[in-house]
Write a protein that holds these residues in place. Structure first.
Motif, mmCIF file in Angstrom:
data_model
loop_
_atom_site.group_PDB
_atom_site.id
_atom_site.type_symbol
_atom_site.label_atom_id
_atom_site.label_comp_id
_atom_site.label_asym_id
_atom_site.label_seq_id
_atom_site.Cartn_x
_atom_site.Cartn_y
_atom_site.Cartn_z
ATOM 1 N N LYS A 79 0.810 -1.228 0.056
ATOM 2 C CA LYS A 79 0.249 0.105 -0.023
ATOM 3 C C LYS A 79 0.788 1.224 -0.058
ATOM 4 O O LYS A 79 0.694 2.131 -0.889
ATOM 5 N N GLU A 80 1.949 1.387 0.861
ATOM 6 C CA GLU A 80 2.729 2.685 1.057
ATOM 7 C C GLU A 80 3.801 2.917 0.263
ATOM 8 O O GLU A 80 4.171 3.961 -0.192
ATOM 9 N N ARG A 81 4.232 1.735 -0.174
ATOM 10 C CA ARG A 81 5.722 1.855 -1.335
ATOM 11 C C ARG A 81 6.525 2.782 -0.738
ATOM 12 O O ARG A 81 7.012 3.805 -1.414
ATOM 13 N N PRO A 82 7.188 2.536 0.556
ATOM 14 C CA PRO A 82 8.252 3.747 0.938
ATOM 15 C C PRO A 82 9.585 3.459 0.179
ATOM 16 O O PRO A 82 9.872 2.570 -0.376
ATOM 17 N N ASP A 83 10.354 4.519 0.070
ATOM 18 C CA ASP A 83 11.483 4.530 -0.712
ATOM 19 C C ASP A 83 12.665 4.000 0.302
ATOM 20 O O ASP A 83 13.934 3.412 -0.023
ATOM 21 N N LEU A 84 12.665 4.260 1.706
ATOM 22 C CA LEU A 84 13.555 3.956 2.656
ATOM 23 C C LEU A 84 12.884 3.338 3.976
ATOM 24 O O LEU A 84 11.665 3.784 4.322
ATOM 25 N N ILE A 85 13.449 2.401 4.410
ATOM 26 C CA ILE A 85 12.849 1.874 5.572
ATOM 27 C C ILE A 85 14.008 1.929 6.733
ATOM 28 O O ILE A 85 15.144 1.571 6.613
#
Length: 154
Positions: A79-85
């Motif tokens: 859902k969120e598709r972060p670039d960085l975790i």
């Protein structure tokens, strides 16, 4: 993509791990972000104005928790598709890092402050895939050879 125009996922257990992540506020405060942590009073209070996804706990060496949190990680990351975790542990970081890597996110792990000469279980598990592995003591570099010592977050 500009460095300021990234979506950040901050994932960690409540308590000290969450406090570590929160202390990185100068970095994350100006970025689009969301949090993944335990649905506990300290987390709800600290993150009251933040987007937060609850994860399953207790997690300590629990296969059941790993399976449940892997399902949560799959749904949240799709859902969120972060670039960085970014994470400082503990066990909930593991499924988010491994699935996040598959989704193309960059991974930064910050080893906890109170572990000076021994690795944490979560740190050992995510070390091989982390893009940046941060330690807070020079002694920790004996345990994590490719780590970067940025000193204390506190």
């Amino acid at each position: 993509m500009k460095k300021d125009n990234i979506k950040v996922c901050l994932v960690g257990s409540s308590g000290g791990h969450l406090t570590h992540l929160y202390m990185l506020k100068p970095f994350w405060s100006t970025r689009e972000r969301f949090w993944v942590t335990f649905d506990k009073e300290d987390a709800r209070s600290l993150l009251k104005d933040e987007k937060m996804y609850p994860c399953y706990f207790p997690t300590n060496r629990s296969l059941k928790a790993l399976i449940k949190n892997t399902k949560i990680a799959w749904k949240v990351l799709r859902k969120e598709r972060p670039d960085l975790i970014i994470s400082s542990g503990a066990a909930v970081s593991v499924p988010f890092f491994y699935l996040g890597k598959l989704f193309g996110a960059k991974l930064i792990y910050v080893e906890v402050f109170d572990r000076i000469d021994k690795p944490t279980m979560s740190g050992k598990m995510v070390y091989p895939i982390a893009d940046k592995f941060i330690v807070q003591w020079e002694e920790q570099k004996q345990v994590y050879k490719k780590a970067i010592n940025l000193g204390s977050i506190f």
